[in-house]
Design an enzyme around this catalytic site. Structure first.
Site, PDB file in Angstrom:
ATOM      1  N   ASP A  86      -7.150   6.331   4.271  1.00 20.28           N
ATOM      2  CA  ASP A  86      -7.059   5.533   5.660  1.00 20.28           C
ATOM      3  C   ASP A  86      -5.776   5.328   6.110  1.00 20.28           C
ATOM      4  O   ASP A  86      -4.767   4.764   5.597  1.00 20.28           O
ATOM      5  CB  ASP A  86      -7.850   4.098   5.749  1.00 20.28           C
ATOM      6  CG  ASP A  86      -9.252   4.147   5.533  1.00 20.28           C
ATOM      7  OD1 ASP A  86     -10.029   5.222   5.489  1.00 20.28           O
ATOM      8  OD2 ASP A  86      -9.695   3.291   4.459  1.00 20.28           O
TER       9      ASP A  86
ATOM     10  N   LYS B 207      -4.463  -0.095  -7.329  1.00 20.99           N
ATOM     11  CA  LYS B 207      -3.883   1.131  -7.411  1.00 20.99           C
ATOM     12  C   LYS B 207      -2.709   1.214  -8.593  1.00 20.99           C
ATOM     13  O   LYS B 207      -2.512   2.529  -9.013  1.00 20.99           O
ATOM     14  CB  LYS B 207      -3.295   1.717  -6.151  1.00 20.99           C
ATOM     15  CG  LYS B 207      -4.297   1.766  -4.796  1.00 20.99           C
ATOM     16  CD  LYS B 207      -4.043   2.258  -3.925  1.00 20.99           C
ATOM     17  CE  LYS B 207      -4.960   2.209  -2.712  1.00 20.99           C
ATOM     18  NZ  LYS B 207      -4.489   2.892  -1.564  1.00 20.99           N
TER      19      LYS B 207
ATOM     20  N   ASP C 267      -3.355   7.900  -0.820  1.00 22.43           N
ATOM     21  CA  ASP C 267      -4.223   6.924   0.182  1.00 22.43           C
ATOM     22  C   ASP C 267      -5.149   7.611   1.143  1.00 22.43           C
ATOM     23  O   ASP C 267      -4.739   8.719   1.807  1.00 22.43           O
ATOM     24  CB  ASP C 267      -3.298   5.838   0.798  1.00 22.43           C
ATOM     25  CG  ASP C 267      -4.219   4.916   1.694  1.00 22.43           C
ATOM     26  OD1 ASP C 267      -5.334   4.309   1.410  1.00 22.43           O
ATOM     27  OD2 ASP C 267      -3.733   4.569   2.769  1.00 22.43           O
TER      28      ASP C 267
ATOM     29  N   PHE D 148      -0.447  -4.102   9.972  1.00 23.24           N
ATOM     30  CA  PHE D 148      -0.848  -3.381   8.867  1.00 23.24           C
ATOM     31  C   PHE D 148      -2.353  -3.537   9.416  1.00 23.24           C
ATOM     32  O   PHE D 148      -3.056  -2.155   9.515  1.00 23.24           O
ATOM     33  CB  PHE D 148      -0.950  -3.690   7.470  1.00 23.24           C
ATOM     34  CG  PHE D 148      -1.538  -2.760   6.721  1.00 23.24           C
ATOM     35  CD1 PHE D 148      -1.335  -1.642   6.505  1.00 23.24           C
ATOM     36  CD2 PHE D 148      -2.782  -3.359   5.916  1.00 23.24           C
ATOM     37  CE1 PHE D 148      -2.171  -0.702   5.573  1.00 23.24           C
ATOM     38  CE2 PHE D 148      -3.344  -2.496   5.065  1.00 23.24           C
ATOM     39  CZ  PHE D 148      -2.885  -1.158   4.889  1.00 23.24           C
TER      40      PHE D 148
END
Ligand code: MG
Length: 198
Positions: free
Chosen positions: A13, A128, A11, A38
């Site tokens: 960010d 994903k 990932d 989050f």
């Protein structure tokens, strides 16, 4: 593409790029709190959220981020041990320049050492689970493994970051990597998942 059992999806960010520090640039330092949510803006009072959101939604935001400490060395270590790190990043729908900015970031930070394949292999997709790999290293506590409750993901999720928390609420994995600086833990986790799938 190489053996999917050697692919390490990564990932961007909060994992490769320091999203939080840049997103909070307009907030006085005395107000900065350890992250518990989050979505970083949710850790702040309603009055200051628009300023955080307008920072990360600004055109060009993504290309300016700093790399996370230890990233380049950890990438080298993965390559040296036969793994194939591959960028797997979800676009930020509220920022129309996010994909272009992420590609420029990869060109600036990763390509000089690791070559154009880092950009060519990168996937920008929130789904994903569609991509094959041994693991997905992601700071999102819960990463969907399929649509409508199905589990089609090949990878195991390694939760990245959250160094200040012994336990991350809503995390759906027990595998954790707190920082790239800990390459011993990184390799141990990768080898453990590999053995569990062998
Ligand atoms: Mg992330």
């Amino acid at each position: 593409m190489s053996d999917p059992q050697k692919v390490v999806l990564v990932d961007m960010d909060g994992v490769m790029a320091d999203f939080d520090s840049a997103a909070l640039a307009a907030i006085p330092e005395s107000m900065i709190v350890p992250r518990t949510e989050f979505y970083v803006a949710q850790d702040y009072p309603l009055q200051v959220r628009p300023s955080i959101e307008s920072t990360y939604n600004a055109p060009g935001f993504f290309e300016t981020l700093e790399p996370m400490p230890g990233l380049l060395d950890a990438w080298r270590v993965m390559l040296a041990h036969g793994y194939h790190p591959r960028v797997a990043s979800a676009p930020l729908s509220s920022n129309k320049t996010s994909i272009a900015g992420k590609m420029r970031w990869l060109e600036r930070i990763m390509v000089p050492e690791f070559g154009l394949s880092v950009v060519e292999d990168a996937v920008f997709d929130k789904h994903k689970w569609q991509y094959k790999g041994l693991v997905l290293i992601d700071d999102r506590p819960y990463v969907p493994r399929g649509e409508n409750g199905e589990d089609v993901a090949m990878w195991e999720h390694i939760l990245f970051g959250w160094q200040h928390l012994a336990e991350v609420s809503s995390a759906t994995t027990s595998l954790r990597l707190r920082s790239w600086s800990d390459t011993t833990s990184l390799l141990t986790l990768l080898q453990r998942v590999e053995q569990s799938k062998a």
